[in-house]
Motif scaffolding. Structure first.
Motif, PDB file in Angstrom:
ATOM      1  N   ASN A   1       0.819  -1.212   0.000  1.00  0.00           N
ATOM      2  CA  ASN A   1       0.000   0.000   0.000  1.00  0.00           C
ATOM      3  C   ASN A   1       0.850   1.258   0.000  1.00  0.00           C
ATOM      4  O   ASN A   1       0.512   2.246  -0.637  1.00  0.00           O
ATOM      5  N   ALA A   2       1.964   1.239   0.721  1.00  0.00           N
ATOM      6  CA  ALA A   2       2.867   2.389   0.723  1.00  0.00           C
ATOM      7  C   ALA A   2       3.422   2.618  -0.677  1.00  0.00           C
ATOM      8  O   ALA A   2       3.488   3.755  -1.154  1.00  0.00           O
ATOM      9  N   THR A   3       3.774   1.537  -1.359  1.00  0.00           N
ATOM     10  CA  THR A   3       4.311   1.635  -2.708  1.00  0.00           C
ATOM     11  C   THR A   3       3.303   2.252  -3.666  1.00  0.00           C
ATOM     12  O   THR A   3       3.651   3.106  -4.481  1.00  0.00           O
ATOM     13  N   LYS A   4       2.061   1.850  -3.551  1.00  0.00           N
ATOM     14  CA  LYS A   4       1.019   2.398  -4.425  1.00  0.00           C
ATOM     15  C   LYS A   4       0.857   3.895  -4.218  1.00  0.00           C
ATOM     16  O   LYS A   4       0.727   4.652  -5.182  1.00  0.00           O
ATOM     17  N   GLY A   5       0.872   4.336  -2.982  1.00  0.00           N
ATOM     18  CA  GLY A   5       0.731   5.763  -2.681  1.00  0.00           C
ATOM     19  C   GLY A   5       1.903   6.572  -3.193  1.00  0.00           C
ATOM     20  O   GLY A   5       1.736   7.667  -3.733  1.00  0.00           O
ATOM     21  N   ILE A   6       3.091   6.043  -3.041  1.00  0.00           N
ATOM     22  CA  ILE A   6       4.291   6.745  -3.504  1.00  0.00           C
ATOM     23  C   ILE A   6       4.301   6.821  -5.021  1.00  0.00           C
ATOM     24  O   ILE A   6       4.625   7.862  -5.592  1.00  0.00           O
ATOM     25  N   LEU A   7       3.947   5.738  -5.696  1.00  0.00           N
ATOM     26  CA  LEU A   7       3.904   5.753  -7.162  1.00  0.00           C
ATOM     27  C   LEU A   7       2.889   6.780  -7.645  1.00  0.00           C
ATOM     28  O   LEU A   7       3.159   7.534  -8.585  1.00  0.00           O
ATOM     29  N   LYS A   8       1.732   6.832  -7.005  1.00  0.00           N
ATOM     30  CA  LYS A   8       0.706   7.806  -7.393  1.00  0.00           C
ATOM     31  C   LYS A   8       1.253   9.231  -7.253  1.00  0.00           C
ATOM     32  O   LYS A   8       1.109  10.061  -8.159  1.00  0.00           O
ATOM     33  N   GLU A   9       1.886   9.505  -6.116  1.00  0.00           N
ATOM     34  CA  GLU A   9       2.465  10.832  -5.873  1.00  0.00           C
ATOM     35  C   GLU A   9       3.551  11.147  -6.912  1.00  0.00           C
ATOM     36  O   GLU A   9       3.612  12.248  -7.452  1.00  0.00           O
TER      37      GLU A   9
ATOM     38  N   THR B   1       2.113  11.846 -10.439  1.00  0.00           N
ATOM     39  CA  THR B   1       1.427  13.142 -10.468  1.00  0.00           C
ATOM     40  C   THR B   1       2.400  14.253 -10.868  1.00  0.00           C
ATOM     41  O   THR B   1       2.033  15.177 -11.586  1.00  0.00           O
ATOM     42  N   ARG B   2       3.634  14.141 -10.428  1.00  0.00           N
ATOM     43  CA  ARG B   2       4.662  15.136 -10.784  1.00  0.00           C
ATOM     44  C   ARG B   2       4.860  15.229 -12.294  1.00  0.00           C
ATOM     45  O   ARG B   2       5.295  16.246 -12.810  1.00  0.00           O
ATOM     46  N   TYR B   3       4.601  14.139 -12.982  1.00  0.00           N
ATOM     47  CA  TYR B   3       4.792  14.083 -14.430  1.00  0.00           C
ATOM     48  C   TYR B   3       3.465  14.124 -15.190  1.00  0.00           C
ATOM     49  O   TYR B   3       3.418  13.811 -16.383  1.00  0.00           O
ATOM     50  N   GLY B   4       2.397  14.492 -14.490  1.00  0.00           N
ATOM     51  CA  GLY B   4       1.088  14.613 -15.129  1.00  0.00           C
ATOM     52  C   GLY B   4       0.471  13.284 -15.526  1.00  0.00           C
ATOM     53  O   GLY B   4      -0.349  13.223 -16.449  1.00  0.00           O
TER      54      GLY B   4
ATOM     55  N   VAL C   1      -1.949   6.755 -12.039  1.00  0.00           N
ATOM     56  CA  VAL C   1      -1.691   5.327 -11.865  1.00  0.00           C
ATOM     57  C   VAL C   1      -2.814   4.519 -12.495  1.00  0.00           C
ATOM     58  O   VAL C   1      -3.986   4.814 -12.295  1.00  0.00           O
ATOM     59  N   ASP C   2      -2.433   3.528 -13.257  1.00  0.00           N
ATOM     60  CA  ASP C   2      -3.385   2.566 -13.804  1.00  0.00           C
ATOM     61  C   ASP C   2      -3.445   1.423 -12.789  1.00  0.00           C
ATOM     62  O   ASP C   2      -2.606   0.528 -12.791  1.00  0.00           O
ATOM     63  N   ARG C   3      -4.405   1.476 -11.882  1.00  0.00           N
ATOM     64  CA  ARG C   3      -4.514   0.522 -10.768  1.00  0.00           C
ATOM     65  C   ARG C   3      -4.534  -0.923 -11.249  1.00  0.00           C
ATOM     66  O   ARG C   3      -3.860  -1.780 -10.686  1.00  0.00           O
TER      67      ARG C   3
ATOM     68  N   VAL D   1       8.681   3.180 -16.344  1.00  0.00           N
ATOM     69  CA  VAL D   1       9.152   4.224 -17.278  1.00  0.00           C
ATOM     70  C   VAL D   1       8.520   4.021 -18.648  1.00  0.00           C
ATOM     71  O   VAL D   1       8.037   4.978 -19.264  1.00  0.00           O
ATOM     72  N   LYS D   2       8.487   2.777 -19.120  1.00  0.00           N
ATOM     73  CA  LYS D   2       7.916   2.477 -20.434  1.00  0.00           C
ATOM     74  C   LYS D   2       6.390   2.643 -20.435  1.00  0.00           C
ATOM     75  O   LYS D   2       5.834   3.307 -21.303  1.00  0.00           O
ATOM     76  N   ASP D   3       5.724   2.026 -19.459  1.00  0.00           N
ATOM     77  CA  ASP D   3       4.261   2.021 -19.432  1.00  0.00           C
ATOM     78  C   ASP D   3       3.657   3.417 -19.283  1.00  0.00           C
ATOM     79  O   ASP D   3       2.584   3.685 -19.814  1.00  0.00           O
TER      80      ASP D   3
END
Length: 91
Positions: A29-37, A40-43, A46-48, A68-70
Motif C-alpha cells: 500500500n505504501a508503494t502504491k501511494g508513492i507511485l501515485k504521488e 502526479t509530478r509528471y502529469g 496510476v493505472d490501478r 518508465v515504459k508504461d
C-alpha cells in the motif's frame, strides 16, 4: 539458553535475513501511494489494474523499466529509481 540438538554450543550467528515485505510492514500500500504521488509530478495517473496485475514479484530494476515504459516517462529506469527512492525513505 538451551540449544537444539543439531546446534554446536560454540556456533556463532554471522547473519540474519529478514523478509519484511508484507510480513511486518504493509509495503504494498505504501508503494502504491508513492507511485501515485510520483506520477502526479509528471502529469500521469496510476493505472490501478495494470499495477495490481503486472508489478508483483518483479525486481526493482524490472519494475522501474516497466514503469518508465508504461507511463512514457521522460526518464531512464535509473533516473526513476534515483528520484523515487528518497520518497520511499521519507515514508
Amino acid at each position: 539458553m538451551s540449544c537444539c540438538g543439531s546446534c554446536k554450543p560454540k556456533t556463532k550467528v554471522l547473519a540474519v535475513i529478514l523478509d519484511l515485505d508484507g510480513t511486518l510492514l504493509d509495503t504494498e500500500n505504501a508503494t502504491k501511494g508513492i507511485l501515485k504521488e510520483f506520477l502526479t509530478r509528471y502529469g500521469k495517473e496510476v493505472d490501478r489494474e495494470r499495477e495490481d496485475k503486472k508489478r508483483l514479484g518483479m525486481t526493482q530494476k524490472e519494475s522501474a523499466a516497466g514503469i518508465v515504459k508504461d507511463y512514457d516517462l521522460p526518464l531512464t529506469p535509473e533516473q526513476f529509481v534515483n528520484e523515487i527512492t528518497p520518497m520511499y525513505r521519507e515514508k
